[in-house]
Design an enzyme around this catalytic site. Structure first.
Site, short mmCIF file in Angstrom:
data_model
loop_
_atom_site.label_atom_id
_atom_site.label_comp_id
_atom_site.label_asym_id
_atom_site.label_seq_id
_atom_site.Cartn_x
_atom_site.Cartn_y
_atom_site.Cartn_z
N CYS A 1 5.64 68.57 -68.72
CA CYS A 1 4.46 68.92 -67.92
C CYS A 1 3.35 69.52 -68.75
CB CYS A 1 4.86 69.88 -66.80
SG CYS A 1 6.20 69.24 -65.77
N HIS B 1 -0.49 67.83 -59.24
CA HIS B 1 0.18 67.96 -60.54
C HIS B 1 0.60 66.59 -61.07
CE1 HIS B 1 2.47 69.45 -63.80
NE2 HIS B 1 3.61 69.73 -63.18
N LYS C 1 -0.77 73.87 -57.28
CA LYS C 1 -0.31 73.97 -55.90
C LYS C 1 -1.22 73.22 -54.95
CE LYS C 1 2.36 74.48 -53.55
NZ LYS C 1 1.82 74.11 -52.27
#
Length: 389
Positions: A85, A336, A332
């Protein structure tokens, strides 16, 4: 010291996008970023593409996809990077190293991911590639299950902080309303985030749906130039500091509630910049799950271990607080798309420092902190940015 500067950028909306693949997403931002920087294709000395992939697409070799739609870049050296990530930050840091070394004057950085073409189950399994499969592949709930275990361990040690996690989710969704790129521009409210319901079920207890970031498509791009070249361009965002610290991959071999590598990265970056937390105007941090943001407060030393809840309770991280955290809405609300996230976080910071963040704008933003991590705080990147032009 990093002398290279960010001189231009581009960003797609995040969400379920019409582009069928990562190639289309790359094409959407590459030319726009160069135009924003005022740079011609012939001036690009290197290309760095971040895409985690690991199963989202059979098409690999993503670095070479840029020139498919921009043939003027066909002969620029192009490299694909993957670091879970934190893939986007890995691509950016490689470009910064390339420019700082003198091997090139201008580099194009692109982060992109197409995630929504796969089922939720397939996506969960693909994302487990960012964990240690030999020990963690059977964790129920996929990568959400990994962080569910982290949250459960944290609660066992320090007490149930479900309410504080809901407040983090509510804060970030409230901020995300002002972000035109955000996947979910809706103020969900604390009450909804704090209550388990049919619309907000447990995904991996104690984490609810509102505690988990969204599955997203998206891309973002940055143009990086050496200091001399940047002087002749319209804008320049410089790096007061940057740090990259890794931690051991298997959760069984470290304290997963500590985020030690993240703390070390923050310590190195602050020392390099010669600053403290009070000098920062805002922070964009990696809230893949709300428990991650809570522990990151402690890794930043905004609170002692187990006391990250104080940051939430005292309103320090709110948009109008002493240190706004995730004024963009964070992962959030913004979404993502894993390969794009690190690049996106730097774009969000650049907008703030240029005073171009619109309704997201933090008043008087002068110094930005960014934390992007790969895996469960395994690859940890911290950038400290400031405006130079």
């Amino acid at each position: 010291m990093t002398r290279a500067c960010i001189v231009g950028w581009a960003h797609t909306p995040f969400g379920k996008l019409e582009e069928p693949d990562v190639e289309g997403l790359i094409a959407r931002v590459s030319g726009e970023a160069l135009a924003h920087a005022g740079v011609e294709e012939s001036q690009v000395d290197g290309i760095y593409v971040g895409s985690m992939n690991t199963g989202f697409s059979k098409q690999g070799f993503e670095g070479s996809l840029v020139a498919v739609n921009r043939p003027g870049l066909a002969h620029a050296p192009a490299t694909h990077l993957e670091n879970a990530c934190a893939t986007g930050s890995a691509a950016l840091y490689a470009a910064l190293d390339f420019v700082d070394s003198g091997r090139g004057r201008i580099a194009l950085v692109i982060g992109a991911e197409k995630m929504t073409a796969k089922s939720v189950a397939e996506t969960g399994d693909i994302l487990l590639g960012a964990s240690y499969r030999k020990e963690e592949a059977e964790i129920e709930g996929g990568f959400a299950g990994v962080f569910g275990r982290i949250a459960a361990g944290y609660f066992q040690r320090y007490g149930d902080r479900s309410e504080e996690l809901a407040r983090i989710a509510a804060k970030n969704h409230r901020n995300g309303v002002a972000n035109p790129y955000a996947q979910l521009r809706k103020d969900l409210g604390f009450a909804f985030c704090n209550r388990v319901s049919d619309k907000n079920p447990y995904v991996a207890a104690p984490l609810r749906r509102t505690d988990c970031s969204l599955i997203s498509d998206g891309a973002a791009a940055l143009v990086v130039a050496d200091a001399e070249t940047a002087e002749g361009l319209e804008r320049a965002i410089g790096f007061r500091a940057r740090a990259h610290v890794n931690d051991i991959l298997p959760l069984s071999r470290r304290d997963p509630t500590e985020f030690k590598g993240a703390r070390m990265a923050w310590d190195k970056a602050r020392a390099q910049a010669g600053i403290g937390n009070d000098d920062l105007s805002f922070v964009e941090t990696h809230d893949c799950f709300t428990i991650a943001e809570l522990i990151e407060y402690e890794a930043m030393v905004l609170a002692a271990p187990g006391e990250g809840f104080r940051v939430v309770r005292e309103g320090l991280a709110e948009k109008g607080g002493r240190l706004p955290i995730n004024p963009s809405g964070g992962l959030k609300a913004k979404g993502h798309p894993v390969g794009a996230t690190g690049v996106s976080m730097h774009v969000m910071a650049c907008l703030q420092l240029m005073g171009e963040a619109g309704e997201m704008q933090v008043s008087g933003a002068e110094l930005a902190g960014i934390f992007n991590m790969g895996g469960a705080a395994v690859a940890n990147y911290v950038s400290i940015l400031e405006r130079r032009r």
